[in-house]
Design a protein around this motif. Structure first.
Motif, PDB file in Angstrom:
ATOM      1  N   LEU A  18      -2.949   1.046 -10.407  1.00  0.00           N
ATOM      2  CA  LEU A  18      -3.443   0.488  -9.153  1.00  0.00           C
ATOM      3  C   LEU A  18      -4.935   0.179  -9.139  1.00  0.00           C
ATOM      4  N   LEU A  19      -5.752   0.978  -9.771  1.00  0.00           N
ATOM      5  CA  LEU A  19      -7.186   0.676  -9.792  1.00  0.00           C
ATOM      6  C   LEU A  19      -7.460  -0.596 -10.592  1.00  0.00           C
ATOM      7  N   ARG A  20      -6.707  -0.804 -11.644  1.00  0.00           N
ATOM      8  CA  ARG A  20      -6.839  -2.042 -12.417  1.00  0.00           C
ATOM      9  C   ARG A  20      -6.331  -3.239 -11.598  1.00  0.00           C
ATOM     10  N   VAL A  21      -5.249  -3.023 -10.852  1.00  0.00           N
ATOM     11  CA  VAL A  21      -4.750  -4.072  -9.967  1.00  0.00           C
ATOM     12  C   VAL A  21      -5.820  -4.435  -8.935  1.00  0.00           C
ATOM     13  N   GLU A  22      -6.439  -3.433  -8.355  1.00  0.00           N
ATOM     14  CA  GLU A  22      -7.513  -3.693  -7.388  1.00  0.00           C
ATOM     15  C   GLU A  22      -8.618  -4.545  -8.005  1.00  0.00           C
ATOM     16  N   GLN A  23      -9.053  -4.166  -9.186  1.00  0.00           N
ATOM     17  CA  GLN A  23     -10.140  -4.884  -9.848  1.00  0.00           C
ATOM     18  C   GLN A  23      -9.760  -6.340 -10.131  1.00  0.00           C
ATOM     19  N   LEU A  50       0.663   5.915  -2.831  1.00  0.00           N
ATOM     20  CA  LEU A  50       0.348   5.651  -1.433  1.00  0.00           C
ATOM     21  C   LEU A  50      -1.084   6.056  -1.099  1.00  0.00           C
ATOM     22  N   LYS A  51      -1.509   7.200  -1.578  1.00  0.00           N
ATOM     23  CA  LYS A  51      -2.893   7.647  -1.326  1.00  0.00           C
ATOM     24  C   LYS A  51      -3.891   6.654  -1.920  1.00  0.00           C
ATOM     25  N   LEU A  52      -3.611   6.172  -3.110  1.00  0.00           N
ATOM     26  CA  LEU A  52      -4.495   5.195  -3.737  1.00  0.00           C
ATOM     27  C   LEU A  52      -4.514   3.886  -2.946  1.00  0.00           C
ATOM     28  N   LEU A  53      -3.368   3.469  -2.446  1.00  0.00           N
ATOM     29  CA  LEU A  53      -3.319   2.253  -1.647  1.00  0.00           C
ATOM     30  C   LEU A  53      -4.171   2.387  -0.386  1.00  0.00           C
ATOM     31  N   GLU A  54      -4.108   3.539   0.246  1.00  0.00           N
ATOM     32  CA  GLU A  54      -4.922   3.752   1.441  1.00  0.00           C
ATOM     33  C   GLU A  54      -6.404   3.623   1.118  1.00  0.00           C
ATOM     34  N   GLU A  55      -6.814   4.162  -0.011  1.00  0.00           N
ATOM     35  CA  GLU A  55      -8.219   4.087  -0.409  1.00  0.00           C
ATOM     36  C   GLU A  55      -8.610   2.653  -0.768  1.00  0.00           C
ATOM     37  N   ILE A  56      -7.750   1.984  -1.512  1.00  0.00           N
ATOM     38  CA  ILE A  56      -8.040   0.606  -1.934  1.00  0.00           C
ATOM     39  C   ILE A  56      -8.180  -0.311  -0.720  1.00  0.00           C
ATOM     40  N   CYS A  57      -7.269  -0.180   0.237  1.00  0.00           N
ATOM     41  CA  CYS A  57      -7.285  -1.077   1.389  1.00  0.00           C
ATOM     42  C   CYS A  57      -8.437  -0.788   2.343  1.00  0.00           C
ATOM     43  N   LYS A  58      -9.017   0.381   2.264  1.00  0.00           N
ATOM     44  CA  LYS A  58     -10.247   0.654   3.012  1.00  0.00           C
ATOM     45  C   LYS A  58     -11.439  -0.042   2.367  1.00  0.00           C
ATOM     46  N   ARG A  59     -11.411  -0.143   1.042  1.00  0.00           N
ATOM     47  CA  ARG A  59     -12.522  -0.774   0.326  1.00  0.00           C
ATOM     48  C   ARG A  59     -12.461  -2.294   0.368  1.00  0.00           C
ATOM     49  N   PHE A  63      -7.186  -6.765   1.564  1.00  0.00           N
ATOM     50  CA  PHE A  63      -6.028  -6.053   1.024  1.00  0.00           C
ATOM     51  C   PHE A  63      -5.363  -5.264   2.151  1.00  0.00           C
ATOM     52  N   LYS A  64      -4.037  -5.380   2.249  1.00  0.00           N
ATOM     53  CA  LYS A  64      -3.245  -4.618   3.204  1.00  0.00           C
ATOM     54  C   LYS A  64      -2.054  -4.009   2.480  1.00  0.00           C
TER      55      LYS A  64
END
Length: 238
Positions: A18-23, A50-59, A63-64
């Motif tokens: 997920l972090l790579r997907v975010e980048q 799910l926890k990672l998604l919550e963090e990613i979508c805050k940044r 992203f939703k």
């Protein structure tokens, strides 16, 4: 900003990706040819996704995510994404990033003339067994649907949202998106895209559900095709 393109990313237990997907997706939408957003569909993951998604979508403001109560499968995740989308165009990419977001540009070039444009994976980086099972499954599906598509399993697609929202829900839906657009008298096209090896996480499919699943789903498709209702409103009294 009025977004024009929503990229769906269904996922199940993909915390390592997920972090790579975010980048990669954050980088892509900054330079995409259309104002774009990302929608994750968490298919009841049991890991830390799910926890990672919550963090990613805050940044990431564009992203939703939505999250299922329990695992319902890829077709359900894609359909839920279609139901949520509000933009004229919808894209789809897998969270394993075996296809590259930049190749959406190759598909978007053709979307004005077509209603669905799907990638065809070139020089696939999968195992021999996976490639052969995919080849057989595509042959089975093509013999039933006559959609002319070589690689409906390619996890890189762009579809006009009005067509996506008219696709009925059934298990195995993701294998029949081109055929479902054809039933709506839509136009489809396939375009070669790059393919990469999975570098994190685990594949969710094995030999049996790559071969048996598509065969069973083909009979479901034939039943649905006979019962399918298609209409377009020609006039409305305001």
């Amino acid at each position: 900003m009025d977004h024009q393109f929503t990229i769906l990313i269904p996922l199940y237990n993909e915390e390592d990706n997920l972090l790579r997907v975010e980048q990669e997706l954050s980088s892509y939408i900054k330079k995409a040819p259309l104002p774009s957003r990302v929608l994750f569909i968490n298919d009841g993951s049991t890991d830390n996704s799910l926890k990672l998604l919550e963090e990613i979508c805050k940044r990431e403001k564009d992203f939703k995510f939505i999250s299922f109560e329990e695992n319902r499968g890829l077709s359900a995740a894609i359909k839920a994404g279609f139901d949520e989308v509000q933009t004229p165009l919808t894209g789809y990419i897998d969270a394993d990033l075996q296809t590259h977001p930049e190749d959406f540009d190759l598909l978007l070039e053709h979307i004005p003339e077509y209603d669905l444009v799907t990638g065809v994976r070139t020089d696939r980086k999968d195992s021999f067994k996976k490639n052969m099972s995919s080849l057989i499954a595509n042959g089975i599906r093509r013999s039933f649907t006559h959609d002319g598509m070589d690689d409906t399993g390619c996890p890189l697609k762009v579809i006009k949202t009005e067509y996506a929202k008219r696709i009925p829900m059934f298990n195995g839906l993701h294998r029949f998106l081109p055929a479902m657009v054809l039933l709506q008298k839509g136009r489809i096209k396939q375009v070669p895209v790059r393919h990469y090896p999975r570098i994190a996480g685990k594949a969710k499919y094995h030999l049996m559900n790559r071969l048996v699943g598509p065969l069973v789903d083909c009979f479901a498709y034939l039943w649905m095709k006979r019962k399918y209702i298609d209409y377009k409103i020609a006039r409305r009294n305001e």
